[in-house]
Design a protein around this motif. Sequence first.
Motif, PDB file in Angstrom:
ATOM      1  N   SER A 639     -31.236  15.953 -22.080  1.00  0.00           N
ATOM      2  CA  SER A 639     -31.943  17.185 -22.444  1.00  0.00           C
ATOM      3  C   SER A 639     -31.294  17.836 -23.656  1.00  0.00           C
ATOM      4  CB  SER A 639     -31.947  18.151 -21.260  1.00  0.00           C
ATOM      5  OG  SER A 639     -32.599  17.570 -20.145  1.00  0.00           O
ATOM      6  N   SER A 644     -37.264  14.386 -24.246  1.00  0.00           N
ATOM      7  CA  SER A 644     -37.990  14.866 -23.073  1.00  0.00           C
ATOM      8  C   SER A 644     -38.094  13.762 -22.033  1.00  0.00           C
ATOM      9  CB  SER A 644     -39.394  15.323 -23.463  1.00  0.00           C
ATOM     10  OG  SER A 644     -39.330  16.403 -24.366  1.00  0.00           O
ATOM     11  N   GLU A 668     -34.764  22.548  -9.081  1.00  0.00           N
ATOM     12  CA  GLU A 668     -34.878  22.886 -10.504  1.00  0.00           C
ATOM     13  C   GLU A 668     -35.834  21.925 -11.214  1.00  0.00           C
ATOM     14  OE1 GLU A 668     -31.980  22.243 -14.316  1.00  0.00           O
ATOM     15  OE2 GLU A 668     -31.040  23.152 -12.529  1.00  0.00           O
ATOM     16  N   ILE A 669     -35.695  20.631 -10.907  1.00  0.00           N
ATOM     17  CA  ILE A 669     -36.572  19.629 -11.526  1.00  0.00           C
ATOM     18  C   ILE A 669     -38.007  19.803 -11.037  1.00  0.00           C
ATOM     19  CG2 ILE A 669     -37.050  17.154 -11.679  1.00  0.00           C
ATOM     20  CD1 ILE A 669     -33.994  16.737 -11.480  1.00  0.00           C
ATOM     21  N   THR A 671     -39.442  22.570 -10.150  1.00  0.00           N
ATOM     22  CA  THR A 671     -40.014  23.727 -10.851  1.00  0.00           C
ATOM     23  C   THR A 671     -40.480  23.358 -12.256  1.00  0.00           C
ATOM     24  OG1 THR A 671     -38.510  25.171  -9.612  1.00  0.00           O
ATOM     25  CG2 THR A 671     -39.553  26.096 -11.590  1.00  0.00           C
ATOM     26  N   GLU A 672     -39.649  22.564 -12.957  1.00  0.00           N
ATOM     27  CA  GLU A 672     -40.014  22.139 -14.310  1.00  0.00           C
ATOM     28  C   GLU A 672     -41.262  21.262 -14.291  1.00  0.00           C
ATOM     29  OE1 GLU A 672     -39.891  21.874 -18.387  1.00  0.00           O
ATOM     30  OE2 GLU A 672     -38.771  23.205 -17.051  1.00  0.00           O
ATOM     31  N   LYS A 675     -44.310  23.464 -13.973  1.00  0.00           N
ATOM     32  CA  LYS A 675     -44.618  24.149 -15.236  1.00  0.00           C
ATOM     33  C   LYS A 675     -45.351  23.226 -16.207  1.00  0.00           C
ATOM     34  CE  LYS A 675     -40.800  27.498 -15.266  1.00  0.00           C
ATOM     35  NZ  LYS A 675     -39.544  27.896 -15.958  1.00  0.00           N
ATOM     36  N   ARG A 676     -44.933  21.975 -16.241  1.00  0.00           N
ATOM     37  CA  ARG A 676     -45.534  21.016 -17.183  1.00  0.00           C
ATOM     38  C   ARG A 676     -46.789  20.354 -16.632  1.00  0.00           C
ATOM     39  NH1 ARG A 676     -40.682  17.113 -18.812  1.00  0.00           N
ATOM     40  NH2 ARG A 676     -42.429  16.033 -19.820  1.00  0.00           N
TER      41      ARG A 676
END
Length: 869
Positions: A639, A644, A668-669, A671-672, A675-676
């Motif tokens: 990162s 990406s 955390e992953i 959540t990402e 979002k994407r």
Amino acid sequence: MAVGRRRCPHVGEEVTLVALLKDCAKHKNLQKGMRIHAALIDKSFFYSNMFLGNALISMYAKCGALADAQNVFDELRNKDVVSWNALAAGYLQHGCDDLVLTSFKHMQHESFIPVPVTFGCILKACGNAKECGMGKQIHACLAGRGTDTVATADGKDIQIETAKKGLFGNRSVLESVLVDMYAKCGVIELAQEVFDDLEFRDLVSWTSLMAGYCEKELGDEVLACYDQMQTEGIDPDAVTFTYILKACGSSGAVYKGIEVHAEIARQLLLERDITLSSALVDMYAKCGLVAKSEETFEGLPVKDMISWTALIGGYSEYGHDEKVLNCYERIRDKKFPLDEVAYASVMKSCGSLGALEKGEEIYAEVIRKGLVGNGTVLDGAILDMYVKCGEMMKAQQAFEEIATRDLVSWSILISGYCEQGYSDRALKCFENMQNQGLCADNAVLSCILKTCGRIGAVDLGQDIYAEIVRKQRFGNDVVLDTSVIDMYAKCGLFAKAQEIFDALSERDTVTWTTLIAAYCEHGHIKEALYCFEEMKQEGVLPNVVTMACSLKSCGSVGAAFEAGKKIHAVLTVGGPITGDTMLGNVLMDMYAKCGELEKAIKVFKELPIRDVISWNSLISSYVENGLSEDAINYYHRMSCDGVSPDAVTLCCILKACGITGAVEKGIEIHTEMVKRGLLEDCSLLGNSLIEMYSKCGVVGQAQHIFDKLLVADVVSWNHLMTGYCQYGLAKQVSICYNKMIDNGISPNELTLTCLLKANVNTGATDESKFCFTSLSASYNMIPTAEHYRCMVGFLSRLGLFDKALAVVHRMGSFDYLPAWISLLYACCSWGNSKLGSFIFAHLAQLNRKLQTGFSDMSHVAVFDVQEKG
């Protein structure tokens, strides 16, 4: 002017009428000419006056009223050679070359002697109609090399002996026409021969010769003619320069093109000839100087459709698809009528961009204009657009609307079905094409052979190969040759593939790579590496694909590690790998699979460009080698480097989080990913999340993710059931299993393992037996060693040693150590020293046989058994 019905005009009046008719012909004033014709109503005078009749024929012919010219000719009582020439010249002027040749035959029937003008007209018609045979005969007679007759289709001959006497003053003119005739017929060697014999080479003859070379796409010869022409002091005109620019484009002679451009500008020709301007735009585009082509185009004082088409063609050829569509919009704004070639380029760009909506909009437009369905280049472009956009049903519909389906349209459709995996439809199209009497070219045959290999249709593949051999195509086309080899290899007939490969007189990098890749794909690793070595011995240089296949082979066979290091040494001659990231990635993967993680990391650090595949190879290597925490650390570095992660990266990291229990990182992953919007279309990521949460003990969240999946497959169910099983929730495992069956999902071996473990934990003897026997039978599932170990452990803990031994005996191999050790520990717990001693003796025997190091554990277990006994 009216002429009396029965009055015969005097000579002066006749001359005036002829002059008026010539003036009408010159200015294309057909209406006035027709009024003069109507005034000549005295047929007894008119149709016997050859002078006026010829003038009328010429007037009608030059004005394009060919039927009227023929009518006047037919009703003229007295005809001479001028009458015939006037009619033939009219037909020639308006592109009716077949009628010119027909008139020539009729002229011969009536015993008229051709004159030089006649021969000039006929030779031009022969060139336009590509009637080289008649042209050669006339040439032979005029040159005195043959008889003084020319045979016609009806067997009669044309006498030209008398005509030859009048050729002296017209020799150079006719010879220039001969050059043009041979050039247009494609017999460029004879055109050059006649040209070389010319006493005087004028601009017309030079231009005719250049046109012939251009037609054959022999650009270098055109440029050689241009140089020689300049040496002889003859300046090109706009037409000649057009052919020279075309030659520069076809041969990529960009510097010559720039030089010619400067000369054209010096002569101020661009201001007077828009065709020459379009040729300049086209030349720069074909030479790859798209920016220069665009600059030249924008500087044109007048932009016609030819120049627009040239610019669009250049953009399309070099992949500037967005600019093609921009040009299309500009043309529409200016209301220029696009031709089929321009539309075809635009359609091609729509396909390349996947712009289906725009492509269909243009398709509707060309349908309204009636430009489609005739088997033109535009029909092929429409098909290609739908194929590249993945719309095979619409491509099929567009194909069916083509009135005349040529080999190109069939090829596009067949290749589309092949590339997108519709093997049955590809083969059906191939059959229909053959039924239409069309002979497949090498490209179509290569596609069909690829399809045969994919679906294992070896019989059809063999038939095609036999046809290729019969037509002597094998060994002449590297793509076709490799397709045959690939087909046999994919059908599992490696001996046949090797036999065909060995029969090739020339084996290049592509054919070697095809065979090596086929061996790799089917797990014949040693054969692949042997081919690689033999290829090098024959002096054939491997390419990137060859190296990649060979490295993958080395990673699949531990013993091939040394071969992998040799390939690495070849790649790093002159320094570390710096030229190809893909090869570096494969090399990393090879070292990782061979357990050489340090070497894999070294290769990674030497890569000049680390793409997402490079990072994935490294991260997955750490995970597979049990270094999940290091994998997570490298994910952070990835990162930081601005790369990406893709779905593969995220799956690897989620697996690492599950192994290490790093649920915070997993959240955390997760959540990402939300979002994407990555979870919407990727079931693989959803399954990885379920697995991660299950292993981390957050089974409720795993269930929550599962419930949101659009499609839950057997992997999804297994991950969820494994989570419940891991934490002793056997009832939930059973509920999940029943729901999975209700949803039509068939269980696999992992499902059975999970059910067995769940039942073992609850002591459900009957359920365990049911799972072990009936479940595997119902789904054609062969129990694995893990299934047997679960049952042995379960029965042993319950003290059911006889049944446990029976299960061990059913395993088919008495050498499965975990099951024996599980049984041995159960003997320790129950104090069954007799059975324990037997098992210990068996394990000791296996230890000596396999040298696996289980003896220490066995001794401890037996000691416990003896103590309790």
